[in-house]
Design an enzyme around this catalytic site. Structure first.
Site, short mmCIF file in Angstrom:
data_model
loop_
_atom_site.label_atom_id
_atom_site.label_comp_id
_atom_site.label_asym_id
_atom_site.label_seq_id
_atom_site.Cartn_x
_atom_site.Cartn_y
_atom_site.Cartn_z
N ASP A 1 0.90 -1.04 -0.02
CA ASP A 1 -0.06 0.17 0.03
C ASP A 1 0.95 1.23 0.06
O ASP A 1 2.12 1.25 0.46
CB ASP A 1 -0.71 0.02 1.37
CG ASP A 1 -1.40 1.17 1.65
OD1 ASP A 1 -2.40 1.53 0.57
OD2 ASP A 1 -1.41 1.58 2.63
N ASP B 1 -0.94 -0.61 5.87
CA ASP B 1 -1.13 0.06 7.21
C ASP B 1 -2.50 -0.34 7.99
O ASP B 1 -2.95 -0.02 8.85
CB ASP B 1 -0.89 1.51 7.43
CG ASP B 1 -2.06 2.04 6.48
OD1 ASP B 1 -2.46 1.69 5.66
OD2 ASP B 1 -1.86 3.62 6.68
N ASP C 1 -7.32 -1.07 3.91
CA ASP C 1 -6.91 -2.19 3.29
C ASP C 1 -6.87 -3.52 4.32
O ASP C 1 -6.18 -4.33 3.60
CB ASP C 1 -5.60 -2.04 2.69
CG ASP C 1 -4.64 -1.52 3.75
OD1 ASP C 1 -4.78 -1.76 4.72
OD2 ASP C 1 -3.65 -0.81 3.09
P1 ADP Z 1 -3.64 4.95 -0.02
O1 ADP Z 1 -4.20 3.89 -1.00
O2 ADP Z 1 -2.72 5.81 -0.58
O3 ADP Z 1 -3.25 4.12 1.31
P2 ADP Z 1 -6.51 5.58 0.68
O4 ADP Z 1 -6.98 4.42 -0.10
O5 ADP Z 1 -6.91 5.60 1.99
O6 ADP Z 1 -5.10 5.89 0.30
O7 ADP Z 1 -7.12 6.84 0.16
C1 ADP Z 1 -7.17 7.19 -1.29
C2 ADP Z 1 -7.45 8.70 -1.47
O8 ADP Z 1 -8.87 8.94 -1.04
C3 ADP Z 1 -6.65 9.84 -0.66
O9 ADP Z 1 -5.48 10.01 -1.50
C4 ADP Z 1 -7.55 10.89 -0.58
O10 ADP Z 1 -7.22 11.50 -1.74
C5 ADP Z 1 -8.77 10.26 -0.33
N1 ADP Z 1 -9.13 10.22 1.03
C6 ADP Z 1 -9.33 9.02 1.83
N2 ADP Z 1 -10.00 9.22 3.06
C7 ADP Z 1 -9.76 10.56 3.01
C8 ADP Z 1 -10.21 11.47 3.92
N3 ADP Z 1 -10.33 11.06 5.30
N4 ADP Z 1 -10.19 12.89 3.81
C9 ADP Z 1 -9.90 13.34 2.57
N5 ADP Z 1 -9.61 12.55 1.58
C10 ADP Z 1 -9.40 11.39 1.78
MG MG Z 2 -3.38 3.30 3.16
#
Ligand code: ADP
Ligand code: MG
Length: 348
Positions: A49, A242, A246
Site C-alpha cells: 500500500d 497500514d 486495506d
Molecule cells: P492509499 O491507498 O494511498 O493508502 P486511501 O485508499 O486511504 O489511500 O485513500 C485514497 C485517497 O482518497 C486519498 O489519497 C485521498 O485523496 C482520499 N481520501 C481518503 N480518505 C480521506 C479523508 N479522510 N479525507 C480526505 N481525503 C480522503
Molecule cells: Mg493506506
C-alpha cells in the site's frame, strides 16, 4: 523400537519454530504462527500500500486555496469534517491545524472510503475529499495541482477551495526494497487510492515493478485477487499495508504484513505479521529468519532420518547395540536441538 522413536523430529521442529518466532519478536516483528514463517520464506510477489506503508503517512500542508471563504475558514472546516476520522490524512490535517476543535459543531460524519468524508459542520452539509468525490457529487470546476494530494472542500454544494498535501517516502525504503529483491522476491507492486501523478512519482523514485493508482478499497482487493489468481504454483503473495482501507487485502493475501505503530486495530486483527516499528526493512529480517528456520528444520529432518536409517539397517543385521540405539534417539535429538539453537544464535 528405540531407534525408531521420533523424538528428534517431534522436539526439534517446534523448538526451531519457537526460536524463530522469538528471534523475530526481539526484532520487533510479531509473527502469528509458524505457517507464516514457511510462507515468508517463499514470497515471490510483495504488494505494498502507499500511504503509511511506503510513505510516512504524515502529510504536510503545502498550499491552501480558497474561494468564497478565507483560507483560515477553509482549513478549519476541512479540519472539523475530518475531526472524527483516523485516516492518515485526517490526522495530519488536525496536527497541522494545531488549535483545539469544538467537536459539537460536527455531526453525521460519514467516511467515504478511498474518496473522503461527508459531514454536517455548523449544520451545513460539507464534503471533503479528492476529485473522485467531487465527480460523484457533480462538481466539475476545480483544479488539481500536479504533485501533491489535493483535498477539496465543498460546502452546501458550493466549491470553496482545497488544501494541497504532501507526503514523504519513508527513509530507507529504497534500500529495504533492494534487499527484498535480493532475498528472492521477484515482483514489487504498489497499490494506492491516490492520484496517478503522485503514485507514479513514488513508484519511479523507488524503482517499483508495477503501480496501480486511483483505486478504491474494493479495487485494491480485486487487484490483489488477480495477482493471487495468476501466480505460478507454490508462489506466495504478501500484502503489506497500514490497514487504513486495506484490512480486507491483509486478510486475503497469503501473508498479510501490517504496520504496528501507524496501523489500525483492524489491521492488527486481519494481518499475519506485525512490524512494530513500521520499518519496511524488517520485512527482510523476517524473510531471513524464515529462510533460516526452514533450512534448519530441513537439516534436522535429513540428519536424524538418515542417521536413524543407518543404525536401523545395522540393527537388522545385528551389528548395533542398545547404546548406539539410545544415541540414535536421545543423542540425535540433542544434536538437532543444538543445531536449532546454533542457527538462531547472534544478531540478524
Ligand atoms: P492509499 O491507498 O494511498 O493508502 P486511501 O485508499 O486511504 O489511500 O485513500 C485514497 C485517497 O482518497 C486519498 O489519497 C485521498 O485523496 C482520499 N481520501 C481518503 N480518505 C480521506 C479523508 N479522510 N479525507 C480526505 N481525503 C480522503
Ligand atoms: Mg493506506
Amino acid at each position: 523400537m528405540v531407534i525408531s522413536c521420533p523424538c528428534a523430529l517431534v522436539i526439534s521442529i517446534p523448538v526451531s519454530f519457537f526460536l524463530a518466532i522469538s528471534k523475530a519478536a526481539k526484532n520487533r516483528i510479531l509473527i502469528k504462527g509458524s505457517i507464516f514463517l514457511e510462507m515468508l520464506a517463499k514470497v515471490k510477489t510483495a504488494i505494498f500500500d502507499k500511504t503509511g506503508t511506503l510513505t510516512k503517512g504524515k502529510f504536510v500542508i503545502k498550499e491552501i486555496y480558497s474561494f468564497n471563504l478565507s483560507k483560515e475558514e477553509v482549513l478549519e472546516t476541512i479540519c472539523l469534517a475530518e475531526s472524527k476520522l483516523n485516516h492518515p490524512i485526517s490526522k495530519s490535517i488536525k496536527e497541522a491545524y494545531g488549535k483545539p476543535l469544538n467537536l459539537n459543531r460536527v455531526e453525521n460524519v460519514k467516511e467515504i472510503f478511498g474518496k473522503g468524508v461527508k459531514a454536517l459542520v455548523d449544520k451545513r452539509e460539507v464534503f471533503v475529499g479528492n476529485f473522485k468525490l467531487l465527480k460523484e457529487i457533480g462538481i466539475s470546476s476545480f483544479e488539481e495541482d500536479e504533485l501533491g494530494t489535493n483535498i477539496h472542500l465543498v460546502v452546501e454544494g458550493k466549491y470553496c477551495g482545497k488544501i494541497v498535501l504532501q507526503d514523504e517516502i519513508k527513509t530507507n525504503v529504497e534500500y529495504a526494497l533492494k534487499n527484498i529483491k535480493k532475498n528472492g522476491v521477484e515482483k514489487i507492486v504498489m497499490l494506492t487510492g491516490d492520484k496517478k501523478v503522485v503514485g507514479e512519482n513514488v513508484a519511479r523514485n523507488l524503482n517499483l515493478d508495477y503501480v496501480f493508482c486511483e483505486l478504491l478499497p474494493y479495487e485494491k482487493v480485486e487487484k490483489l485477487e488477480s495477482f493471487l489468481k495468476n501466480r505460478r504454483e507454490k508462489e506466495i503473495v504478501a500484502f503489506i499495508g497500514d490497514g487504513v482501507n486495506d484490512a480486507a487485502s491483509l486478510k486475503l493475501a497469503d501473508v498479510g504484513i501490517a504496520m504496528g505503530a501507524i496501523g489500525s486495530d483492524a489491521a492488527m486483527e486481519a494481518c499475519d505479521v506485525v512490524l512494530m516499528d513500521d520499518d519496511i526493512n524488517k520485512i527482510n529480517i523476517a524473510i531471513l529468519i524464515a529462510k533460516r528456520v526452514v533450512r534448519t528444520v530441513k537439516q534436522n529432518v535429513v540428519f536424524s532420518l538418515s542417521f536413524k536409517g543407518l543404525i536401523f539397517i545395522l540393527g537388522i543385521f545385528g551389528l548395533t547395540n542398545i547404546w548406539l540405539a539410545i544415541f540414535s534417539d536421545v543423542g540425535v535429538s540433542i544434536l538437532a536441538i543444538l543445531n536449532a539453537f546454533r542457527a538462531f544464535k547472534g544478531k540478524f
